[in-house]
Write a protein that holds these residues in place. Structure first.
Motif, PDB file in Angstrom:
ATOM      1  N   ARG A 257       0.831  -1.208   0.000  1.00 45.38           N
ATOM      2  CA  ARG A 257       0.000   0.000   0.000  1.00 45.38           C
ATOM      3  C   ARG A 257       0.864   1.256   0.000  1.00 45.38           C
ATOM      4  NH1 ARG A 257      -3.540  -3.598   2.821  1.00 45.38           N
ATOM      5  NH2 ARG A 257      -2.500  -3.305   4.840  1.00 45.38           N
ATOM      6  N   SER A 258       1.972   1.219   0.738  1.00 43.94           N
ATOM      7  CA  SER A 258       2.892   2.354   0.756  1.00 43.94           C
ATOM      8  C   SER A 258       3.508   2.585  -0.623  1.00 43.94           C
ATOM      9  CB  SER A 258       4.005   2.104   1.791  1.00 43.94           C
ATOM     10  OG  SER A 258       4.983   3.125   1.720  1.00 43.94           O
ATOM     11  N   VAL A 259       3.916   1.499  -1.277  1.00 44.48           N
ATOM     12  CA  VAL A 259       4.501   1.610  -2.621  1.00 44.48           C
ATOM     13  C   VAL A 259       3.482   2.188  -3.606  1.00 44.48           C
ATOM     14  CG1 VAL A 259       5.248   0.244  -4.626  1.00 44.48           C
ATOM     15  CG2 VAL A 259       6.279  -0.159  -2.380  1.00 44.48           C
ATOM     16  N   LEU A 260       2.251   1.695  -3.544  1.00 39.58           N
ATOM     17  CA  LEU A 260       1.228   2.188  -4.475  1.00 39.58           C
ATOM     18  C   LEU A 260       0.963   3.676  -4.266  1.00 39.58           C
ATOM     19  CD1 LEU A 260      -1.291  -0.814  -4.424  1.00 39.58           C
ATOM     20  CD2 LEU A 260       0.426  -0.262  -6.179  1.00 39.58           C
ATOM     21  N   HIS A 261       1.028   4.123  -3.005  1.00 41.97           N
ATOM     22  CA  HIS A 261       0.847   5.552  -2.723  1.00 41.97           C
ATOM     23  C   HIS A 261       2.002   6.359  -3.308  1.00 41.97           C
ATOM     24  CE1 HIS A 261      -0.446   9.177  -0.697  1.00 41.97           C
ATOM     25  NE2 HIS A 261       0.720   9.265  -0.076  1.00 41.97           N
ATOM     26  N   ARG A 262       3.225   5.857  -3.140  1.00 43.94           N
ATOM     27  CA  ARG A 262       4.392   6.545  -3.697  1.00 43.94           C
ATOM     28  C   ARG A 262       4.345   6.572  -5.223  1.00 43.94           C
ATOM     29  NH1 ARG A 262       9.315   3.559  -0.860  1.00 43.94           N
ATOM     30  NH2 ARG A 262      10.541   4.935  -2.247  1.00 43.94           N
ATOM     31  N   VAL A 263       3.855   5.500  -5.834  1.00 39.65           N
ATOM     32  CA  VAL A 263       3.689   5.469  -7.290  1.00 39.65           C
ATOM     33  C   VAL A 263       2.695   6.542  -7.726  1.00 39.65           C
ATOM     34  CG1 VAL A 263       2.725   4.120  -9.206  1.00 39.65           C
ATOM     35  CG2 VAL A 263       4.358   3.064  -7.627  1.00 39.65           C
TER      36      VAL A 263
ATOM     37  N   LYS B  82       3.204  13.774 -10.175  1.00 37.43           N
ATOM     38  CA  LYS B  82       4.291  14.739 -10.352  1.00 37.43           C
ATOM     39  C   LYS B  82       4.700  14.849 -11.817  1.00 37.43           C
ATOM     40  CE  LYS B  82       8.700  15.980  -8.162  1.00 37.43           C
ATOM     41  NZ  LYS B  82       9.709  15.543  -7.174  1.00 37.43           N
ATOM     42  N   SER B  83       4.551  13.738 -12.546  1.00 36.62           N
ATOM     43  CA  SER B  83       4.919  13.731 -13.964  1.00 36.62           C
ATOM     44  C   SER B  83       3.707  13.940 -14.868  1.00 36.62           C
ATOM     45  CB  SER B  83       5.630  12.422 -14.323  1.00 36.62           C
ATOM     46  OG  SER B  83       4.778  11.308 -14.124  1.00 36.62           O
ATOM     47  N   GLY B  84       2.580  14.329 -14.263  1.00 34.50           N
ATOM     48  CA  GLY B  84       1.397  14.647 -15.062  1.00 34.50           C
ATOM     49  C   GLY B  84       0.648  13.444 -15.580  1.00 34.50           C
ATOM     50  N   ARG B  85       0.772  12.310 -14.871  1.00 35.84           N
ATOM     51  CA  ARG B  85       0.077  11.097 -15.296  1.00 35.84           C
ATOM     52  C   ARG B  85      -0.784  10.557 -14.164  1.00 35.84           C
ATOM     53  NH1 ARG B  85       4.009   6.795 -17.264  1.00 35.84           N
ATOM     54  NH2 ARG B  85       5.465   7.668 -15.757  1.00 35.84           N
ATOM     55  N   ARG B  86      -1.644   9.620 -14.508  1.00 37.58           N
ATOM     56  CA  ARG B  86      -2.457   8.945 -13.505  1.00 37.58           C
ATOM     57  C   ARG B  86      -1.716   7.722 -12.978  1.00 37.58           C
ATOM     58  NH1 ARG B  86      -5.768   8.773 -17.867  1.00 37.58           N
ATOM     59  NH2 ARG B  86      -5.794   6.495 -17.704  1.00 37.58           N
TER      60      ARG B  86
ATOM     61  N   GLN C 131      11.927   8.053  -9.385  1.00 35.59           N
ATOM     62  CA  GLN C 131      12.631   8.793 -10.428  1.00 35.59           C
ATOM     63  C   GLN C 131      12.308   8.225 -11.809  1.00 35.59           C
ATOM     64  OE1 GLN C 131      16.943   8.314 -10.727  1.00 35.59           O
ATOM     65  NE2 GLN C 131      17.161  10.520 -11.024  1.00 35.59           N
ATOM     66  N   ALA C 132      12.235   6.890 -11.892  1.00 30.43           N
ATOM     67  CA  ALA C 132      11.918   6.243 -13.171  1.00 30.43           C
ATOM     68  C   ALA C 132      10.538   6.670 -13.670  1.00 30.43           C
ATOM     69  CB  ALA C 132      11.981   4.727 -13.022  1.00 30.43           C
ATOM     70  N   ILE C 133       9.569   6.722 -12.759  1.00 27.43           N
ATOM     71  CA  ILE C 133       8.213   7.133 -13.154  1.00 27.43           C
ATOM     72  C   ILE C 133       8.220   8.570 -13.652  1.00 27.43           C
ATOM     73  CG2 ILE C 133       5.900   7.621 -12.262  1.00 27.43           C
ATOM     74  CD1 ILE C 133       6.334   5.179 -10.363  1.00 27.43           C
ATOM     75  N   GLU C 134       8.948   9.417 -12.944  1.00 25.32           N
ATOM     76  CA  GLU C 134       9.019  10.822 -13.354  1.00 25.32           C
ATOM     77  C   GLU C 134       9.660  10.974 -14.728  1.00 25.32           C
ATOM     78  OE1 GLU C 134      10.727  13.210 -10.202  1.00 25.32           O
ATOM     79  OE2 GLU C 134       9.484  12.188  -8.706  1.00 25.32           O
ATOM     80  N   MET C 135      10.479   9.971 -15.128  1.00 23.83           N
ATOM     81  CA  MET C 135      11.133  10.015 -16.432  1.00 23.83           C
ATOM     82  C   MET C 135      10.410   9.154 -17.470  1.00 23.83           C
ATOM     83  SD  MET C 135      15.168  10.263 -15.455  1.00 23.83           S
ATOM     84  CE  MET C 135      15.580  10.706 -17.152  1.00 23.83           C
TER      85      MET C 135
END
Length: 246
Positions: free
Chosen positions: A16-22, A28-32, A219-223
């Motif tokens: 649940r913590s990981v999913l929240h961070r995702v 932050k990167s403008g995605r869902r 960081q990967a998600i943001e990129m």
């Protein structure tokens, strides 16, 4: 509460913590958040702990070893979407595909030989086309599997044109030896995607980027990552027995 039950509860809470961070990284990167898949990688952990994460609502799991994914798939519900993310040898392709009917994706195709073998076995066992990602060696380390970025387009063309039983879905990279990546690794993979999509005539949003693990997934998600592979942050450190069969 038994110690194993305590660990199981910890895994579900960690998920649940990981999913929240995702979700936060995606926003932050403008995605869902639902535009980023979380593959829970349970290396060495027993099926009982995976079951707790499953019971918490998660359905996408990944493994590095054929024997382990086959054993766990037999013990767990059939609606799990399994991802194979490890180095795959030709002689292990048939055991993998026959042993895991609900295999959703192989993320580690890194040469024409393994692509051809997957294509052949998918055809022979009569399963639906298999989704694949091409593994790209973005760090330049000789110890890493993966196709060189310079020949990524060539392999993507081969899979798309010559392997009708495979569905080319995108690119994957592991990153550095310490399982963290630099922005350069992620940028290299994004550049490969741009070249592949141009060559194949497909939009970039139809080509996944599997990059980011426990140490660097935000960081990967943001990129631009669409698929992160999270192991120890959900399941805790790996536990290797004294004798590990290959």
């Amino acid at each position: 509460m038994s110690s194993s039950a305590a660990v199981d509860g910890v895994a579900a809470t960690a998920l649940r913590s990981v999913l929240h961070r995702v979700q936060l990284a995606a926003e932050k990167s403008g995605r869902r958040a639902d535009e980023v898949r979380v593959v829970a990688v349970s290396k060495t952990k027993p099926a009982a702990i995976l079951r707790q994460v499953y019971d918490a609502g998660h359905r996408c799991f990944g493994e590095n070893y054929v024997q382990e994914i086959v054993e766990k798939a037999l013990q767990l519900p059939e609606d799990i979407e399994w991802h194979f993310i490890g180095n795959l040898q030709s002689n292990k392709v048939k055991p993998l595909l026959t042993g895991v009917p609900n295999l959703a994706m192989v993320e580690s195709v890194d040469d024409e030989k393994i692509a051809n073998r997957l294509n052949s076995v998918v055809s022979s066992i009569g399963r639906k086309p298999l989704k694949v990602l091409l593994q790209v060696n973005t760090s330049g380390e000789e110890s890493k599997s993966g196709v060189e970025p310079s020949v990524c387009v060539e392999l993507a063309k081969h899979v798309s044109v010559d392997c009708p039983n495979l569905e080319f879905c995108g690119l994957m990279t592991i990153g550095m030896l310490d399982y963290s990546s630099t922005p350069e690794n992620f940028k290299t993979l994004a550049n490969c995607r741009a070249e592949v999509c141009k060559a194949l005539g497909i939009p970039e949003e139809k080509c996944e980027l599997s990059m980011g693990m426990s140490a660097d997934f935000e960081q990967a998600i943001e990129m631009g990552s669409t698929n992160v592979r999270i192991g120890s942050t959900i399941f805790g450190p790996r536990e290797y027995p004294k004798k590990q069969s290959p």
